[in-house]
Design an enzyme around this catalytic site. Structure first.
Site, PDB file in Angstrom:
ATOM      1  N   GLU A 111       8.827   4.743  -4.931  1.00  0.00           N
ATOM      2  CA  GLU A 111       8.114   5.853  -4.283  1.00  0.00           C
ATOM      3  C   GLU A 111       9.039   7.071  -4.176  1.00  0.00           C
ATOM      4  O   GLU A 111      10.243   6.921  -3.925  1.00  0.00           O
ATOM      5  CB  GLU A 111       7.736   5.350  -2.870  1.00  0.00           C
ATOM      6  CG  GLU A 111       7.077   6.345  -1.959  1.00  0.00           C
ATOM      7  CD  GLU A 111       6.859   5.748  -0.550  1.00  0.00           C
ATOM      8  OE1 GLU A 111       7.499   4.722  -0.196  1.00  0.00           O
ATOM      9  OE2 GLU A 111       6.039   6.316   0.184  1.00  0.00           O
TER      10      GLU A 111
ATOM     11  N   LYS B 225      -1.109   8.252  -2.174  1.00  0.00           N
ATOM     12  CA  LYS B 225      -0.953   7.224  -1.127  1.00  0.00           C
ATOM     13  C   LYS B 225      -1.945   7.442   0.014  1.00  0.00           C
ATOM     14  O   LYS B 225      -1.995   8.527   0.605  1.00  0.00           O
ATOM     15  CB  LYS B 225       0.483   7.275  -0.602  1.00  0.00           C
ATOM     16  CG  LYS B 225       0.834   6.203   0.414  1.00  0.00           C
ATOM     17  CD  LYS B 225       2.305   6.340   0.834  1.00  0.00           C
ATOM     18  CE  LYS B 225       2.784   5.244   1.735  1.00  0.00           C
ATOM     19  NZ  LYS B 225       4.225   5.402   2.067  1.00  0.00           N
TER      20      LYS B 225
ATOM     21  N   CYS C 155       3.894   1.763  -1.338  1.00  0.00           N
ATOM     22  CA  CYS C 155       4.610   1.285  -0.163  1.00  0.00           C
ATOM     23  C   CYS C 155       3.706   0.812   0.969  1.00  0.00           C
ATOM     24  O   CYS C 155       3.091  -0.222   0.854  1.00  0.00           O
ATOM     25  CB  CYS C 155       5.623   2.339   0.302  1.00  0.00           C
ATOM     26  SG  CYS C 155       7.001   1.547   1.196  1.00  0.00           S
TER      27      CYS C 155
END
Ligand code: ACM
Length: 208
Positions: free
Chosen positions: A38, A109, A142
């Site tokens: 990330e 995300k 994540c």
């Protein structure tokens, strides 16, 4: 298909140096698809909006994406890499998916972690799967790991492999992803960064 992962210690703000490491890695790692962490071209711990503005780029037209697409073309490999994305006045913690034929897609995300909400908007696009070299590949980033629905949604879309760029701070994900893989009957490749960041007056982040 053979999938590789490249875990390294990005230097905050040093986009060219970080990108250089990624390009070198994809050249030497024997794989068809490489997963990188990330926010690994920028670093993780932003300290101001001006840093976010100056380090974010558009997908797929920004220079980082163009370089990654060129690298994918030259090496004949796919690459999934976390970058900071700028879209007009909005900023996202995103991942780009590039392949030998060019741009494949992006993921913004959805579940932001802690101070990320100071800098980024939550992803406003649906989770998707992409066909790559005969496999259906999904992307999550994540902290998406903590919500079973993220991996489940990708599995219900047909994902056979989930690629998971990460900058892990909590210590549980490394175990949890085994469960996510088993409960969804998918392969998962988590590419985590290592090292620590402590910027401005912010608390030190030790990546797990
Ligand atoms: C995280 O989502 N980077 C903890």
């Amino acid at each position: 298909m053979q999938i590789g992962y490249y875990q390294f210690n990005p230097e905050f703000g040093a986009k060219d140096a970080n990108l250089g490491k990624i390009i070198k890695a994809i050249g030497v790692i024997d794989c068809d698809l490489l997963v990188c962490p990330e926010l690994c071209t920028t670093g993780y711990q932003f300290d101001s909006h001006s840093e976010v503005e100056s380090l974010s780029e558009s997908i797929p037209d920004g220079p980082t994406c163009r370089t990654l697409m060129q690298t994918a073309r030259e090496t004949g490999k796919g690459i999934i890499c976390g970058i900071a994305e700028k879209d007009g006045s909005h900023y996202y913690n995103s991942a780009i998916f590039a392949g030998p034929e060019g741009y494949i897609g992006r993921y913004r995300k959805i579940h932001l972690f802690d101070e990320e909400t100071l800098w980024f908007q939550s992803g406003n696009e649906r989770l998707r799967v992409y066909s790559f070299q005969g496999a259906l590949v999904g992307i999550m980033i994540c902290f998406d790991w903590i919500f079973p629905e993220a991996a489940r949604s990708l599995a219900l879309l047909g994902a056979e492999v989930i690629c998971h760029p990460a900058n892990l701070i909590l210590p549980y994900c490394q175990d949890a992803m085994i469960t996510r893989a088993v409960e969804n009957r998918v392969y998962i490749v988590t590419a985590n960064r290592w090292g620590a960041e402590e910027r401005g007056n912010r608390s030190r982040l030790q990546f797990t």
